[in-house]
Design a protein around this motif. Structure first.
Motif, short mmCIF file in Angstrom:
data_model
loop_
_atom_site.label_atom_id
_atom_site.label_comp_id
_atom_site.label_asym_id
_atom_site.label_seq_id
_atom_site.Cartn_x
_atom_site.Cartn_y
_atom_site.Cartn_z
N GLY A 50 0.81 -1.20 0.00
CA GLY A 50 0.00 0.00 0.00
C GLY A 50 0.85 1.25 0.00
N CYS A 51 0.19 2.38 -0.19
CA CYS A 51 0.88 3.67 -0.19
C CYS A 51 0.21 4.61 0.79
CB CYS A 51 0.86 4.28 -1.59
SG CYS A 51 1.81 3.35 -2.80
N ILE A 52 0.96 5.59 1.25
CA ILE A 52 0.45 6.61 2.16
C ILE A 52 0.62 7.97 1.52
CG2 ILE A 52 0.81 7.71 4.40
CD1 ILE A 52 1.85 5.03 5.39
N TYR A 53 -0.43 8.77 1.63
CA TYR A 53 -0.43 10.11 1.05
C TYR A 53 -0.89 11.11 2.10
CZ TYR A 53 -0.58 7.43 -3.33
OH TYR A 53 -0.31 6.55 -4.36
N LEU A 54 -0.39 12.33 1.97
CA LEU A 54 -1.00 13.43 2.70
C LEU A 54 -2.43 13.58 2.21
CD1 LEU A 54 1.85 16.10 2.58
CD2 LEU A 54 1.26 14.58 4.47
N ALA A 55 -3.31 14.06 3.07
CA ALA A 55 -4.71 14.19 2.67
C ALA A 55 -5.38 15.31 3.44
CB ALA A 55 -5.46 12.88 2.90
N ASP A 56 -6.40 15.89 2.83
CA ASP A 56 -7.20 16.93 3.46
C ASP A 56 -8.58 16.89 2.82
OD1 ASP A 56 -7.94 19.01 5.08
OD2 ASP A 56 -6.22 20.28 4.56
N ARG A 57 -9.53 17.56 3.46
CA ARG A 57 -10.85 17.64 2.87
C ARG A 57 -10.77 18.35 1.52
NH1 ARG A 57 -15.31 17.04 6.15
NH2 ARG A 57 -16.45 17.19 4.18
N ASN A 58 -11.58 17.93 0.59
CA ASN A 58 -11.52 18.46 -0.76
C ASN A 58 -11.87 19.94 -0.80
OD1 ASN A 58 -11.33 18.59 -3.53
ND2 ASN A 58 -13.40 17.85 -3.88
N MET A 92 -6.75 8.95 8.46
CA MET A 92 -6.39 9.00 9.87
C MET A 92 -5.69 10.32 10.18
SD MET A 92 -7.34 6.05 10.94
CE MET A 92 -6.61 6.20 12.56
N ASP A 93 -5.52 10.55 11.49
CA ASP A 93 -4.68 11.65 11.95
C ASP A 93 -3.25 11.48 11.45
OD1 ASP A 93 -6.62 12.95 13.46
OD2 ASP A 93 -6.14 11.85 15.29
N ARG A 94 -2.56 12.58 11.40
CA ARG A 94 -1.14 12.59 11.04
C ARG A 94 -0.32 12.76 12.32
NH1 ARG A 94 1.54 16.99 6.93
NH2 ARG A 94 3.63 16.10 6.86
N PHE A 95 0.82 12.10 12.40
CA PHE A 95 1.61 12.11 13.62
C PHE A 95 3.07 12.46 13.37
CE2 PHE A 95 -1.50 10.74 16.55
CZ PHE A 95 -2.38 9.95 15.83
N GLY A 96 3.76 12.66 14.48
CA GLY A 96 5.18 12.99 14.42
C GLY A 96 6.06 11.82 14.79
N SER A 97 7.19 12.11 15.39
CA SER A 97 8.21 11.10 15.67
C SER A 97 7.71 10.06 16.66
CB SER A 97 9.46 11.77 16.21
OG SER A 97 10.46 10.82 16.48
N GLY A 126 -1.25 20.76 0.97
CA GLY A 126 0.09 21.21 1.28
C GLY A 126 0.82 20.30 2.24
N SER A 127 2.05 20.68 2.55
CA SER A 127 2.87 19.88 3.45
C SER A 127 2.37 19.93 4.89
CB SER A 127 4.32 20.37 3.40
OG SER A 127 4.39 21.74 3.81
N ASP A 128 1.44 20.85 5.18
CA ASP A 128 0.89 20.94 6.52
C ASP A 128 -0.46 20.22 6.63
OD1 ASP A 128 -0.52 22.66 4.90
OD2 ASP A 128 -0.63 24.28 6.36
N ALA A 129 -0.74 19.33 5.70
CA ALA A 129 -2.02 18.61 5.70
C ALA A 129 -2.24 17.92 7.05
CB ALA A 129 -2.03 17.57 4.58
N PRO A 130 -3.47 17.93 7.56
CA PRO A 130 -3.74 17.39 8.89
C PRO A 130 -3.92 15.89 8.94
CG PRO A 130 -5.76 18.27 7.97
CD PRO A 130 -4.67 18.58 6.98
N CYS A 131 -4.10 15.26 7.78
CA CYS A 131 -4.41 13.83 7.76
C CYS A 131 -3.50 13.09 6.79
CB CYS A 131 -5.87 13.60 7.34
SG CYS A 131 -7.08 14.21 8.50
N VAL A 132 -3.57 11.78 6.90
CA VAL A 132 -2.94 10.91 5.94
C VAL A 132 -3.96 9.85 5.53
CG1 VAL A 132 -0.55 11.20 6.69
CG2 VAL A 132 -2.01 9.52 7.83
#
Length: 408
Positions: free
Chosen positions: A62-70, A144-149, A76-82
């Motif tokens: 599978g692949c993972i992408y940044l995502a946001d509501r349409n 889902m939510d996006r997370f850090g380290s 952008g790189s600050d997208a809140p979801c993946v």
């Protein structure tokens, strides 16, 4: 596992292994996901549209992408979801999806936070899922939510030590999570630093991830019976897994709490007594059994100095006395940890103090700017994010093989 695979945005991750792992399914049996272009629109089951951004990870299936509501804007790189996308006839995402649909809807989590008067709950929120057709092929996806380290990186950067306050603060928040998922009929079974991710909005918030192999221990309120299965012996991450799991017993609430106890001891002391021979799972199991009956000896072994963390001994003793199907007294466990904070002149202030070590001292914490959005977001550095091919519901019978961290 390399550090680049430490983050799995949909929170199904491969266990870190030191050597070859037997029993994993052949990649030839599953199709790989094709690449989706930035700007592609997907529609979830609730008819909400989501726009994909740049790909930030790719695993076996599978692949993972940044995502946001349409919207008219690009993601952008600050997208809140993946979003994870995989061919629908693959299975890794399916198992985790069931957990999130049952137990991780935003309204469920928010209700729990309100009724239990918490500042937050470290369970990732499920924002949507569905099927998407592309070029005549069907793909399953989950947002889902996006997370850090992850904490493993930070732990290693701190010379494999966390301060006593940090360990106690982390564990209080993990206890909040475990009580929540236990009350929703699930146990985690693989608590460890690499499965704990930080929020970028607030570096003092930690989230327990990787529910792809979470176990529904109490379906419809009926607890699973204690039954040893030789085929499932030593399931989990070998240095932390519970004695029950070593004996092939299905995960339970007391198992989760036992695993957390081992994590606390390692985070504070730097090493568990059985880490010198992880290749021998029976040795690890027997060591844990021996120390379960001699918790004072475990504390002496791990903390030879005079100032021992009595709260960890009290925690381990409370967990030792739990029955397999017994409901834990979570507040009693919290009280033990809170007593530990008081013993060092501190309190539950919510601060994790995870600053990395630089030149022998802690690095100054920098404030993180919050992004205003209707979705609670967290950040992950691109290089940390990669999807994995964790075992699926279709492979329930081989589950123990996929989670062992034992060199063959």
């Amino acid at each position: 596992m390399t550090l680049s695979v430490a983050f799995f945005c949909i929170l199904v991750k491969m266990p870190r292994v030191k050597g070859a792992q037997a029993g994993r399914p052949s990649s030839a049996k599953r199709r790989l996901a094709e690449h989706f272009a930035a700007g592609e629109i997907i529609t979830d089951m609730a008819k909400k549209e989501w726009k994909l951004g740049s790909p930030i990870g790719q695993g076996g299936f599978g692949c993972i992408y940044l995502a946001d509501r349409n919207s008219s804007k690009s993601v952008g790189s600050d997208a809140p979801c993946v979003v994870k996308v995989e061919p629908s006839d693959n299975g890794p995402l399916f198992t985790e999806l069931k957990f999130y649909q049952r137990a991780a809807k935003p309204e469920q989590i928010q209700k729990w936070i309100r009724t239990h008067k918490l500042k937050y709950l470290g369970v990732p929120k499920y924002w949507g899922s569905g099927l998407h057709d592309k070029n005549g092929k069907s793909y399953r996806f989950m947002i889902m939510d996006r997370f850090g380290s992850d904490l493993q990186k930070i732990y290693e950067a701190n010379a494999k030590r966390f301060s006593r306050k940090t360990v106690l603060q982390l564990s209080l928040r993990i206890l909040d999570v475990l009580e929540y998922i236990h009350e929703h009929e699930y146990v985690h079974g693989d608590i460890k630093a690499s499965n704990l991710l930080l929020s970028h909005k607030n570096p003092d918030q930690v989230y327990l991830v990787d529910y792809g192999l979470a176990y529904r221990y109490c379906p419809e309120g009926i607890h699973k019976e204690y039954k040893e299965d030789p085929k499932r012996c030593h399931d989990g991450t070998i240095e932390f897994t519970s004695i029950d799991a070593h004996n092939g017993v299905a995960p339970s609430r007391r198992g989760d709490l036992e695993i957390l106890g081992y994590c606390m001891i390692q985070w504070l002391s730097g090493r568990l007594p059985w880490e010198d021979n992880l290749k021998d799972p029976n040795y690890v199991r027997d060591s844990k059994i021996r120390y379960r009956e001699d918790i004072a000896g475990l504390m002496d072994k791990c903390f030879p100095e005079k100032n021992k963390p009595d709260e960890l001994a009290q925690y381990m003793e409370t967990v030792r006395l739990l029955g397999y199907a017994e409901k834990p007294l979570y507040q009693k466990l919290r009280d033990a940890l809170l007593q530990g904070l008081r013993a060092i002149g501190s309190r539950d202030d919510g601060r994790l103090d995870l600053g990395l070590v630089e030149n022998g001292g802690p690095r100054a914490r920098t404030a993180t700017k919050k992004r205003k959005t209707g979705i609670e977001s967290t950040e992950s550095s691109v290089e940390d994010m990669e999807c994995s091919d964790a075992q699926t519901e279709e492979a329930t019978q081989t589950r123990s093989k996929t989670r062992k961290r034992v060199q063959k």
